[in-house]
Design a protein around this motif. Structure first.
Motif, PDB file in Angstrom:
ATOM      1  N   ARG A 137       0.848  -1.273   0.173  1.00  0.00           N
ATOM      2  CA  ARG A 137      -0.032   0.045   0.193  1.00  0.00           C
ATOM      3  C   ARG A 137       0.876   1.247  -0.128  1.00  0.00           C
ATOM      4  N   GLY A 138       0.775   2.151  -0.805  1.00  0.00           N
ATOM      5  CA  GLY A 138       1.291   3.357  -0.903  1.00  0.00           C
ATOM      6  C   GLY A 138       2.548   3.214  -1.838  1.00  0.00           C
ATOM      7  N   ARG A 144      -4.107  -0.107  -6.988  1.00  0.00           N
ATOM      8  CA  ARG A 144      -4.893   0.156  -6.106  1.00  0.00           C
ATOM      9  C   ARG A 144      -6.313  -0.655  -6.246  1.00  0.00           C
ATOM     10  N   SER A 178      -8.449   1.685   2.165  1.00  0.00           N
ATOM     11  CA  SER A 178      -8.130   1.476   0.846  1.00  0.00           C
ATOM     12  C   SER A 178      -8.744   2.267  -0.169  1.00  0.00           C
ATOM     13  N   ASP A 181      -7.695   5.839   0.177  1.00  0.00           N
ATOM     14  CA  ASP A 181      -6.523   5.903  -0.566  1.00  0.00           C
ATOM     15  C   ASP A 181      -6.435   5.678  -2.123  1.00  0.00           C
ATOM     16  N   PRO A 184      -4.751   9.436  -4.740  1.00  0.00           N
ATOM     17  CA  PRO A 184      -3.525   9.840  -3.973  1.00  0.00           C
ATOM     18  C   PRO A 184      -3.518  11.297  -3.631  1.00  0.00           C
TER      19      PRO A 184
END
Length: 744
Positions: A137-138, A144, A178, A181, A184
């Motif tokens: 993640r990230g 994603r 998630s 997120d 972004p």
């Protein structure tokens, strides 16, 4: 694993041989026979996730395609003969894209393997897999959308294996995070499909929390102290790290961003606004949950979220009855320890009172809170809420006929020229030096959604009409006063714009209507003023937008009549010896007691020099007001005095002496200085010899009398003389003249 790879190659060759042998049969198969052939049911989606590690050794995408299609053919042929008719699915399933092979960049990609074959599915294994998914993640290049799908699949696996609600809640928390997120960029808003998924996941999470009271969630629970495994002991509940309140607050912020980035004049905005009911429902459910298991601070936070969705809405059923403060604000006033939540709650409470015409409650709450003393130290969203509250307070005062209070409440917002920006309803065009791109993005995120906007044209009209009702009588009463101040600069600006028009046609805009009405009121013509303020065009633009339209219009007519009467008396009192109050009552269509009250107040406040003759019901003018010539003489005298003082101040600077013409000191000012000439008991007192301000003693014949006339000084009329020294004497005795001789 060489052994498994060899087995898979044999299966592949067998599948290829079967596929080639069946090609000839498929060529002669009719469409009817083909449709009768039914594929088997996909029984377990997890079977596609539990692939062996040997699948990764394929050398090309063509080989993978051949293996997949071949294995499907073999499986369907073998299982269709063994299974019954009840296990068959629709033929459309044959042509659907398989979920385990997403296509990316034109190539068929294998999903990451969830669990190896034969792995026992338990809570530690699922938590380990969850952490593996979250580690990506990230990171750059992470898909994603694929992550969200993997988390959903992991939740399904946990549910199928009956691992308990604890692990399900933990996975749901991560799914919602998630979804947040997925974008972004903070300025970007959620797409409709992601927004729907988010609402569904939060509803499912709340359902689980309501059904299972033995689940404890909180941000203070550490990862290593979580309890996710089903225990035989009833006294050991689930403990999960997470905060449902933070997720709901983020959901509310995402809803605001969606409304900010949607065209307010489109049907899409209306459709998105329908989700507000769902959002409020989620907040209400969370409120019920927090009241039993949340802390005081968390309850205050969720109460404020509920208030922010309610305070700006007009309640048509309850606006007539005086209601006490809502339960939410009572709780926040008593329990909140943070200034910000209490400040927002007070402002929302005042706004709601003002919206429902509860003027005195709203005004008293604003004065008792003392928010105006330190609001400049608050963050920008709170300042925007304060500006919105003050505007609504001013509009409420206007509806109640409190014209002066309405003007004072709206003065700061309207005089700035940035009402749109101060209310968070848009950005003004500025130079790039004043606002860079990053600041512009930040300010756009602070904007209020369109359905919460205050009508700016209504706001400006209320302010200008209030200024007209205050300014026109004041201008008539102080027409020749050189020190007259302006009550409203914006109103005077509109008057000057109207005077500069080369052609005066019928008014079109709202501002032109107010300017035309002001000119009519200045002449005391209340009927013309009324026709410009209240007509079909102004009703549609402004007055029909108020909840109690007819009552507001009646109040306006009354105020126009009263202020036109005051203006008429100020303007034309000098041409009357006396006037009947009955005549004034007929002219302005006011009740006799109202006319009597208005004139009495004007006399008491020394605005009108007159007296009332009760037997005849007459207003007797005292004729003590100076004429226009006398007013001009007074203005000239004041200007000459200031000119002399400025001249002496310049002279003192040259001589190194300070004090000015009147020789001022710090204690007594002008009045205690006896060095200048003044008339006391009929004698003319001259300055002493050697006076430092440069004026030498002169004889009585050395003065010029340039103006004379009766002057009203609050008592009996006095004869006023302006005495100026002869220019020749000023030059001959070495004094600095105050100007060229011809000007004197």
């Amino acid at each position: 694993n060489p052994q498994e790879s060899a087995d898979e190659e044999e299966e592949k060759e067998a599948a290829d041989s079967e596929g080639s042998s069946s090609d000839s049969e498929e060529e002669v198969m009719s469409a009817k026979d083909f449709l009768k052939k039914k594929p088997e049911v996909i029984q377990d989606a997890s079977a596609f996730l539990k692939k062996g590690s040997g699948d990764e050794s394929s050398s090309s995408s063509d080989d993978e395609d051949g293996e997949d299609w071949g294995s499907d053919t073999v499986d369907s042929g073998s299982e269709s003969s063994d299974d019954g008719e009840g296990k068959h699915a629709s033929i459309a399933a044959v042509f659907l894209k398989k979920e385990d092979k997403p296509v990316k960049g034109g190539m068929v990609m294998e999903k990451p393997k969830m669990f190896a074959k034969g792995t026992e599915i338990n809570v530690p294994v699922v938590v380990k897999k969850l952490n593996e998914i979250l580690q990506a993640r990230g990171k750059k290049g992470t898909d994603r959308a694929a992550q969200i799908e993997l988390l959903h699949a992991l939740a399904n696996i946990a549910a199928e294996n009956h691992l308990g609600e604890g692990i399900t809640v933990k996975i749901k928390f991560n799914i919602i995070a998630s979804l947040y997120d997925y974008n972004p960029n903070l300025a970007a808003f959620m797409k409709p499909d992601m927004w729907k998924k988010c609402l569904e996941c939060i509803d499912e999470l709340l359902d689980i929390l309501f059904e299972h009271n033995d689940i404890f969630i909180g941000e203070n629970i550490a990862e290593d102290s979580e309890s996710l495994i089903i225990s035989d002991q009833a006294s050991s509940p689930f403990r999960v790290r997470g905060c449902i309140l933070t997720l709901v607050e983020r959901m509310d912020e995402e809803f605001t961003k969606i409304m900010q980035n949607t065209d307010p004049h489109s049907q899409e905005y209306v459709d998105n606004l329908k989700d507000e009911g769902h959002v409020c429902g989620v907040i209400d459910r969370l409120l019920n949950y927090m009241e039993t298991k949340g802390s005081t601070e968390e309850i205050c936070r969720i109460y404020l979220r509920r208030i922010m969705h309610t305070y700006y809405k007009f309640d048509y059923k309850a606006h007539r009855r005086a209601l006490g403060p809502p339960v939410q604000t009572k709780f926040i006033y008593a329990k909140d320890r943070t200034d910000r939540i209490r400040t927002c709650a007070i402002l929302c409470h005042i706004y709601h009172h003002a919206l429902h015409s509860r003027w005195y409650q709203a005004r008293d709450l604003m004065l008792m809170s003392h928010l105006q003393d330190n609001i400049q130290h608050a963050d920008p969203p709170v300042q925007i809420l304060y500006n919105r509250t003050m505007v609504q307070l001013g509009i409420c005062a206007f509806r109640q006929g409190m014209i002066k209070d309405a003007h004072n409440a709206l003065l700061d917002i309207q005089s700035s020229g940035r009402a749109k920006e101060l209310l968070g309803q848009g950005l003004l065009m500025r130079n790039m030096q004043e606002r860079n791109t990053e600041q512009e993005k930040i300010e756009k995120r602070r904007q209020v959604p369109f359905h919460m906007h205050i009508n700016l044209e209504l706001l400006e009209c209320v302010y200008l009409v209030s200024a007209m009702l205050l300014e026109i009588p004041y201008m008539a009463a102080h027409e020749f006063d050189a020190r007259r101040r302006m009550i409203s600069k914006q109103f005077h600006h509109q008057l000057r714009v109207g005077e500069r028009q080369p052609l005066l046609g019928p008014p079109e805009s709202m501002r032109e209507h107010v300017v035309a009405a002001s000119k009519a009121m200045k002449m005391g013509d209340w009927r013309t003023c009324h026709s410009f303020i209240i007509n079909q065009k102004m009703n549609s633009k402004v007055w029909d937008l108020f909840p109690e339209t007819q009552r507001v219009r009646e109040m306006l007519v009354r105020k126009i009549q009263e202020e036109s009467l005051r203006t008429y008396l100020f303007t034309y009192s000098s041409v009357y010896d006396s006037i009947s109050m009955g005549t004034l009552s007929e002219m302005f269509e006011l009740e006799f007691p109202t006319v009597h009250s208005i004139i009495s107040k004007m006399i008491i406040n020394e605005e009108l020099m007159a007296s009332l003759d009760q037997p005849t019901q007459m207003v007797v003018m005292h004729r003590t007001e100076p004429t226009s010539l006398q007013n001009m003489a007074l203005q000239l005298a004041e200007k000459l005095g200031s000119l002399v003082e400025n001249n002496e101040r310049v002279f003192d600077l040259k001589q190194g002496v300070y004090g000015g013409y009147f020789n001022r000191d710090q204690k007594g000012g002008y009045q205690q200085n006896k060095s200048y000439s003044r008339e006391v008991s009929g004698k003319l007192h001259r300055p002493p010899k050697g006076s430092r301000h440069g004026l030498l003693p002169l004889e009585r014949s050395d003065y010029l009398m340039v103006l004379h006339g009766p002057l009203f000084l609050g008592g009996p009329s006095k004869v006023f003389f302006l005495l100026v020294p002869q220019p020749s004497l000023l030059s001959s005795r070495g004094a600095t003249p105050i100007g060229p001789p011809e000007s004197l």
